[in-house]
Write a protein that holds these residues in place. Sequence first.
Motif, mmCIF file in Angstrom:
data_model
loop_
_atom_site.group_PDB
_atom_site.id
_atom_site.type_symbol
_atom_site.label_atom_id
_atom_site.label_comp_id
_atom_site.label_asym_id
_atom_site.label_seq_id
_atom_site.Cartn_x
_atom_site.Cartn_y
_atom_site.Cartn_z
ATOM 1 N N SER A 79 -17.855 -3.049 -2.826
ATOM 2 C CA SER A 79 -18.075 -2.541 -4.360
ATOM 3 C C SER A 79 -16.932 -1.740 -4.962
ATOM 4 C CB SER A 79 -19.256 -1.599 -3.959
ATOM 5 O OG SER A 79 -19.168 -0.391 -3.105
ATOM 6 N N HIS A 80 -15.818 -1.539 -4.169
ATOM 7 C CA HIS A 80 -14.709 -0.940 -4.395
ATOM 8 C C HIS A 80 -13.442 -1.920 -3.949
ATOM 9 C CE1 HIS A 80 -14.564 0.636 -0.489
ATOM 10 N NE2 HIS A 80 -13.410 1.166 -0.807
ATOM 11 N N ASP A 81 -12.161 -1.388 -4.456
ATOM 12 C CA ASP A 81 -10.979 -2.115 -3.859
ATOM 13 C C ASP A 81 -10.466 -1.402 -2.787
ATOM 14 O OD1 ASP A 81 -8.606 -3.416 -3.163
ATOM 15 O OD2 ASP A 81 -7.981 -3.442 -5.499
ATOM 16 N N PRO A 82 -10.717 -2.059 -1.480
ATOM 17 C CA PRO A 82 -10.130 -1.100 -0.353
ATOM 18 C C PRO A 82 -8.711 -1.491 -0.006
ATOM 19 C CG PRO A 82 -11.578 -3.360 0.361
ATOM 20 C CD PRO A 82 -11.742 -2.899 -1.301
ATOM 21 N N THR A 83 -8.138 -2.122 -0.955
ATOM 22 C CA THR A 83 -6.402 -2.659 -0.836
ATOM 23 C C THR A 83 -5.612 -1.533 -1.542
ATOM 24 O OG1 THR A 83 -6.520 -4.234 -2.363
ATOM 25 C CG2 THR A 83 -7.433 -5.085 -0.140
ATOM 26 N N LEU A 85 -4.183 1.931 -1.953
ATOM 27 C CA LEU A 85 -3.981 3.348 -1.607
ATOM 28 C C LEU A 85 -4.349 4.301 -2.379
ATOM 29 C CD1 LEU A 85 -3.115 4.494 1.171
ATOM 30 C CD2 LEU A 85 -0.760 4.480 0.483
ATOM 31 N N ASN A 86 -5.015 5.216 -2.204
ATOM 32 C CA ASN A 86 -5.184 6.452 -2.863
ATOM 33 C C ASN A 86 -5.263 6.145 -4.472
ATOM 34 O OD1 ASN A 86 -4.668 7.934 -0.517
ATOM 35 N ND2 ASN A 86 -2.374 8.142 -0.904
ATOM 36 N N ARG A 87 -6.218 5.142 -4.756
ATOM 37 C CA ARG A 87 -6.243 4.858 -6.241
ATOM 38 C C ARG A 87 -7.476 3.870 -6.110
ATOM 39 N NH1 ARG A 87 -2.822 0.632 -9.633
ATOM 40 N NH2 ARG A 87 -4.005 0.994 -11.575
ATOM 41 N N GLN A 88 -8.437 4.054 -7.469
ATOM 42 C CA GLN A 88 -9.504 3.136 -7.819
ATOM 43 C C GLN A 88 -9.122 3.102 -9.126
ATOM 44 O OE1 GLN A 88 -11.871 0.979 -6.010
ATOM 45 N NE2 GLN A 88 -10.311 1.624 -4.465
ATOM 46 N N GLY A 89 -8.966 2.088 -10.026
ATOM 47 C CA GLY A 89 -8.641 1.958 -11.464
ATOM 48 C C GLY A 89 -7.946 3.233 -11.818
ATOM 49 N N GLY A 90 -8.266 3.787 -12.820
ATOM 50 C CA GLY A 90 -7.408 4.806 -13.570
ATOM 51 C C GLY A 90 -7.488 6.213 -12.477
ATOM 52 N N ARG A 97 -9.011 8.056 -2.142
ATOM 53 C CA ARG A 97 -8.716 7.016 -1.292
ATOM 54 C C ARG A 97 -9.908 6.413 -0.692
ATOM 55 N NH1 ARG A 97 -7.958 12.458 1.131
ATOM 56 N NH2 ARG A 97 -9.000 12.607 3.177
ATOM 57 N N SER A 98 -9.987 5.330 -0.059
ATOM 58 C CA SER A 98 -11.022 4.707 0.561
ATOM 59 C C SER A 98 -11.150 5.067 1.891
ATOM 60 C CB SER A 98 -10.740 3.046 0.576
ATOM 61 O OG SER A 98 -11.733 2.371 0.971
ATOM 62 N N TYR A 122 -9.741 -10.349 0.549
ATOM 63 C CA TYR A 122 -8.787 -9.636 -0.143
ATOM 64 C C TYR A 122 -7.289 -10.296 0.089
ATOM 65 C CZ TYR A 122 -12.461 -6.400 -0.967
ATOM 66 O OH TYR A 122 -13.631 -5.719 -1.302
ATOM 67 N N GLU A 123 -6.602 -10.375 -1.164
ATOM 68 C CA GLU A 123 -4.946 -11.098 -0.853
ATOM 69 C C GLU A 123 -4.179 -9.957 -0.178
ATOM 70 O OE1 GLU A 123 -3.081 -12.577 -4.228
ATOM 71 O OE2 GLU A 123 -4.959 -13.499 -4.920
ATOM 72 N N ASP A 124 -4.394 -8.527 -0.475
ATOM 73 C CA ASP A 124 -3.677 -7.485 0.014
ATOM 74 C C ASP A 124 -4.534 -7.046 1.474
ATOM 75 O OD1 ASP A 124 -1.730 -7.723 -1.821
ATOM 76 O OD2 ASP A 124 -3.017 -6.409 -3.163
ATOM 77 N N PRO A 125 -3.647 -6.284 2.116
ATOM 78 C CA PRO A 125 -4.176 -5.806 3.468
ATOM 79 C C PRO A 125 -5.380 -4.440 2.778
ATOM 80 C CG PRO A 125 -2.027 -5.251 3.379
ATOM 81 C CD PRO A 125 -2.228 -6.167 2.269
ATOM 82 N N LEU A 126 -6.138 -4.458 4.003
ATOM 83 C CA LEU A 126 -7.248 -3.204 3.785
ATOM 84 C C LEU A 126 -6.363 -1.879 3.971
ATOM 85 C CD1 LEU A 126 -10.310 -4.482 5.563
ATOM 86 C CD2 LEU A 126 -9.805 -4.453 3.040
ATOM 87 N N VAL A 127 -6.526 -0.745 3.264
ATOM 88 C CA VAL A 127 -6.004 0.399 3.443
ATOM 89 C C VAL A 127 -7.278 1.403 3.688
ATOM 90 C CG1 VAL A 127 -3.874 0.034 2.304
ATOM 91 C CG2 VAL A 127 -5.813 1.148 1.133
#
Length: 176
Positions: A79-83, A85-90, A97-98, A122-127
């Motif tokens: 339900s969020h982008d776990p890839t 770092l220290n950011r979700q959208g704006g 952070r996740s 996800y294309e990028d690694p989980l953070v």
Amino acid sequence: MVNLSVATFGGGCFWCIEAVVQHLKGIEALKSGFSGGFIKNPPYREVCTGRTGHAEVIQVSFNPDIISYHDLILIFMTSHDPTTLNRQGGDKGTQYRSIILYHDDTQKEIAEQVFEEVTSLYEDPLVTELKPFEVFYNAEEDHQNYFNNNQDTPYCEIVIDPKIQKLKKMYADKLA
């Protein structure tokens, strides 16, 4: 008597995660707040500076006979982008952070299992940070049940509502 479990996690603004989780069956109580940092009883405005070490999180009391910790974490991780770092959208900063704050070794193992399950999505690694729970501080009352109390605000319409629609599409069988 129902034996409830507790989960604590955050992925960006706590308003978003709260709005998603409160739609699920088996959720008995939910609070938005702060955890993972080093300042006692931080106010929201201080957490927003990023200098408290805390993340915006939710703490959930849930009935594991209705929704498992595994399903709760799976829904959270999708339900969020776990890839990012220290950011979700704006929303940018360590407070966004996740993070999953596990309450025991079983929760840690389940979270690690879910990480393995969702990595291929996800294309990028989980953070997503995984660390032991220490303490939770409630956010101020105006941050509780935010989406339900402010659905007509632009933030809710633009940022939170699409997350709710995604939840309904992906996890209809888990909805209350």
